[in-house]
Design a protein around this motif. Sequence first.
Motif, PDB file in Angstrom:
ATOM      1  N   UNK A  79       0.823  -1.214   0.000  1.00  0.00           N
ATOM      2  CA  UNK A  79       0.000   0.000   0.000  1.00  0.00           C
ATOM      3  C   UNK A  79       0.863   1.274   0.000  1.00  0.00           C
ATOM      4  N   UNK A  80       2.016   1.241   0.669  1.00  0.00           N
ATOM      5  CA  UNK A  80       2.835   2.453   0.813  1.00  0.00           C
ATOM      6  C   UNK A  80       3.719   2.719  -0.405  1.00  0.00           C
ATOM      7  N   UNK A  81       4.396   1.715  -0.912  1.00  0.00           N
ATOM      8  CA  UNK A  81       5.373   1.938  -1.972  1.00  0.00           C
ATOM      9  C   UNK A  81       4.782   2.617  -3.207  1.00  0.00           C
ATOM     10  N   UNK A  82       3.602   2.219  -3.692  1.00  0.00           N
ATOM     11  CA  UNK A  82       3.062   2.905  -4.879  1.00  0.00           C
ATOM     12  C   UNK A  82       2.667   4.356  -4.604  1.00  0.00           C
ATOM     13  N   UNK A  83       2.489   4.707  -3.333  1.00  0.00           N
ATOM     14  CA  UNK A  83       2.154   6.098  -3.020  1.00  0.00           C
ATOM     15  C   UNK A  83       3.291   7.044  -3.402  1.00  0.00           C
ATOM     16  N   UNK A  84       4.519   6.547  -3.371  1.00  0.00           N
ATOM     17  CA  UNK A  84       5.663   7.404  -3.705  1.00  0.00           C
ATOM     18  C   UNK A  84       5.581   7.883  -5.158  1.00  0.00           C
ATOM     19  N   UNK A  85       5.468   7.002  -6.154  1.00  0.00           N
ATOM     20  CA  UNK A  85       5.364   7.534  -7.518  1.00  0.00           C
ATOM     21  C   UNK A  85       4.047   8.253  -7.790  1.00  0.00           C
ATOM     22  N   UNK A  86       2.953   7.764  -7.227  1.00  0.00           N
ATOM     23  CA  UNK A  86       1.662   8.426  -7.478  1.00  0.00           C
ATOM     24  C   UNK A  86       1.691   9.852  -6.937  1.00  0.00           C
ATOM     25  N   UNK A  87       2.114  10.010  -5.692  1.00  0.00           N
ATOM     26  CA  UNK A  87       2.148  11.355  -5.106  1.00  0.00           C
ATOM     27  C   UNK A  87       3.303  12.184  -5.676  1.00  0.00           C
ATOM     28  N   UNK A  88       4.390  11.521  -6.058  1.00  0.00           N
ATOM     29  CA  UNK A  88       5.499  12.242  -6.679  1.00  0.00           C
ATOM     30  C   UNK A  88       5.098  12.844  -8.019  1.00  0.00           C
ATOM     31  N   UNK A  89       4.427  12.061  -8.822  1.00  0.00           N
ATOM     32  CA  UNK A  89       3.960  12.563 -10.125  1.00  0.00           C
ATOM     33  C   UNK A  89       2.913  13.658  -9.929  1.00  0.00           C
ATOM     34  N   UNK A  90       1.983  13.429  -8.997  1.00  0.00           N
ATOM     35  CA  UNK A  90       0.953  14.445  -8.727  1.00  0.00           C
ATOM     36  C   UNK A  90       1.592  15.747  -8.253  1.00  0.00           C
ATOM     37  N   UNK A  91       2.623  15.632  -7.432  1.00  0.00           N
ATOM     38  CA  UNK A  91       3.320  16.830  -6.941  1.00  0.00           C
ATOM     39  C   UNK A  91       4.043  17.532  -8.084  1.00  0.00           C
ATOM     40  N   UNK A  92       4.768  16.779  -8.879  1.00  0.00           N
ATOM     41  CA  UNK A  92       5.526  17.346  -9.995  1.00  0.00           C
ATOM     42  C   UNK A  92       4.596  18.048 -10.996  1.00  0.00           C
ATOM     43  N   UNK A  93       3.460  17.418 -11.273  1.00  0.00           N
ATOM     44  CA  UNK A  93       2.526  17.973 -12.262  1.00  0.00           C
ATOM     45  C   UNK A  93       1.550  18.974 -11.642  1.00  0.00           C
ATOM     46  N   UNK A  94       1.611  19.128 -10.312  1.00  0.00           N
ATOM     47  CA  UNK A  94       0.662  19.989  -9.588  1.00  0.00           C
ATOM     48  C   UNK A  94      -0.778  19.549  -9.875  1.00  0.00           C
ATOM     49  N   UNK A  95      -0.965  18.239  -9.879  1.00  0.00           N
ATOM     50  CA  UNK A  95      -2.253  17.618 -10.179  1.00  0.00           C
ATOM     51  C   UNK A  95      -2.912  17.196  -8.864  1.00  0.00           C
ATOM     52  N   UNK A  96      -3.809  18.043  -8.361  1.00  0.00           N
ATOM     53  CA  UNK A  96      -4.434  17.756  -7.073  1.00  0.00           C
ATOM     54  C   UNK A  96      -5.351  16.542  -7.125  1.00  0.00           C
ATOM     55  N   UNK A  97      -5.729  16.110  -8.328  1.00  0.00           N
ATOM     56  CA  UNK A  97      -6.547  14.900  -8.408  1.00  0.00           C
ATOM     57  C   UNK A  97      -5.731  13.654  -8.071  1.00  0.00           C
ATOM     58  N   UNK A  98      -4.423  13.797  -7.965  1.00  0.00           N
ATOM     59  CA  UNK A  98      -3.587  12.692  -7.495  1.00  0.00           C
ATOM     60  C   UNK A  98      -4.011  12.219  -6.117  1.00  0.00           C
ATOM     61  N   UNK A  99      -4.586  13.123  -5.337  1.00  0.00           N
ATOM     62  CA  UNK A  99      -5.095  12.748  -4.015  1.00  0.00           C
ATOM     63  C   UNK A  99      -6.185  11.699  -4.138  1.00  0.00           C
ATOM     64  N   UNK A 100      -6.995  11.806  -5.171  1.00  0.00           N
ATOM     65  CA  UNK A 100      -8.068  10.843  -5.390  1.00  0.00           C
ATOM     66  C   UNK A 100      -7.513   9.462  -5.739  1.00  0.00           C
ATOM     67  N   UNK A 101      -6.438   9.432  -6.502  1.00  0.00           N
ATOM     68  CA  UNK A 101      -5.829   8.163  -6.889  1.00  0.00           C
ATOM     69  C   UNK A 101      -5.097   7.506  -5.722  1.00  0.00           C
ATOM     70  N   UNK A 102      -4.530   8.307  -4.854  1.00  0.00           N
ATOM     71  CA  UNK A 102      -3.732   7.781  -3.750  1.00  0.00           C
ATOM     72  C   UNK A 102      -4.567   7.389  -2.531  1.00  0.00           C
TER      73      UNK A 102
END
Length: 177
Positions: A79-102
């Motif tokens: 559960x934790x490891x995939x949060x790193x790329x998901x939230x990293x990409x969301x942060x880099x792209x400034x995509x707040x919908x990344x919160x929904x995916x994570x």
Amino acid sequence: MDTDQVSIFFALLAFMALGVGVAAVVAVFFGKTEKLRPIAPVILPLAFVVALTATLGSLYYSNVANFRPCRLCWWQRIMMYPLVPVLGIATFRKDVTGALYALPLALGGLGYGLYHSQLRWFPGDSTSCDIDAPCAAVWVNTFGFVSIPFMATCGFVAITGLLLAQLKLTRTGISEL
């Protein structure tokens, strides 16, 4: 630094994460979301840092301290490891919908973390233990109660709270989609 010193450091980070997570959840569920407006731009990056720190901590304990992870540890890592790329990409792209995916990963990890943490206090409740890596084993006992599952749970509380706050802020128009 030895493992005890690293464990104290991670325990202190876990307390900070727990405080952040509880504060965010309280703000979301008790209508204090406006108080989060000043930190809206750093919510996703902060969730990313928590996930990255938890991931690095788990890798330290298994690969440097040589603590063998149990089944529940593996599920929390799943559960934790995939949060790193998901939230990293969301942060880099400034995509707040990344919160929904994570969020589903964070909630799943929180559930596993809570169950695993309670095994520390009630070790007889375990039904998924392996003889070589028992789920109720206590590798770390910092301050008399902070274990590895407790630290993971604190990380998941922080990430969940931050993601809920991000989604609440987005819904109320504070952040752009």
